[in-house]
Design a protein around this motif. Structure first.
Motif, short mmCIF file in Angstrom:
data_model
loop_
_atom_site.label_atom_id
_atom_site.label_comp_id
_atom_site.label_asym_id
_atom_site.label_seq_id
_atom_site.Cartn_x
_atom_site.Cartn_y
_atom_site.Cartn_z
N LYS A 153 1.00 -1.21 -0.06
CA LYS A 153 -0.03 0.01 -0.14
C LYS A 153 0.81 1.12 0.00
O LYS A 153 1.96 1.28 0.72
N LYS A 154 0.56 2.24 -0.65
CA LYS A 154 1.19 3.34 -0.85
C LYS A 154 1.22 4.22 0.50
O LYS A 154 -0.23 4.29 0.96
N TYR A 155 2.18 4.77 0.90
CA TYR A 155 2.14 5.55 2.33
C TYR A 155 1.36 6.71 2.12
O TYR A 155 1.49 7.61 0.84
N ASP A 156 0.36 7.14 2.83
CA ASP A 156 -0.34 8.25 2.88
C ASP A 156 -0.26 9.18 4.07
O ASP A 156 -0.58 8.77 4.90
#
Length: 147
Positions: free
Chosen positions: A29-32
């Protein structure tokens, strides 16, 4: 004869395990940074720690005010600090507040906020902060202090 069915089952089981492992290995998952949980810890509970901090953390006395905190950043500007397993009663309700230090990855203090007195009805706190503070937040250090 019985060897072949067992060997077949072993191969089928291995194939099933392999497929389950491969399918769970999607892209990470892309870091937000705008929407994330933020790590926390209590300030030291020795040395010069105050009575309120020692008592509320359960280091001394009959029990903790809470088992811990869920700290979450939303939309890159709203920090929410919410207890989990808040005590039903505690001698320090109404007599202590949270002092929350915000730190970056290097340990440099970014900002500090203070809450209203902690009670059973007032234990979740929300702070509106600027991106200059929220983007580099790495963790929080929580102390209990006098109101």
């Amino acid at each position: 004869m019985p060897v072949r069915p067992i060997r077949h089952l072993i191969h089928c089981g291995a194939l099933t395990l392999l497929l389950a492992t491969v399918s769970s290995c999607g892209s990470p998952k892309k870091y937000d940074w705008k929407n994330r949980d933020v790590a926390w810890k209590y300030g030291p509970t020795n040395g010069a720690a105050r009575f309120e901090h020692l008592t509320a953390t359960g280091t001394q006395g009959k029990g903790k005010i809470t088992e811990g905190w869920h700290c979450n950043l939303t939309d890159g500007k709203t920090l929410t600090v919410k207890p989990y397993n808040l005590a039903k009663s505690h001698s320090l309700f109404g007599k202590t507040k949270l002092i929350i230090g915000m730190f970056d990855k290097s340990g440099a203090r970014l900002h500090t906020v203070t809450t209203d007195p902690l009670t059973t009805d007032n234990a979740t706190f929300t702070f509106e902060l600027s991106e200059e503070i929220t983007k580099p937040i790495w963790d929080l250090v929580i102390w209990f202090g006098k109101p």
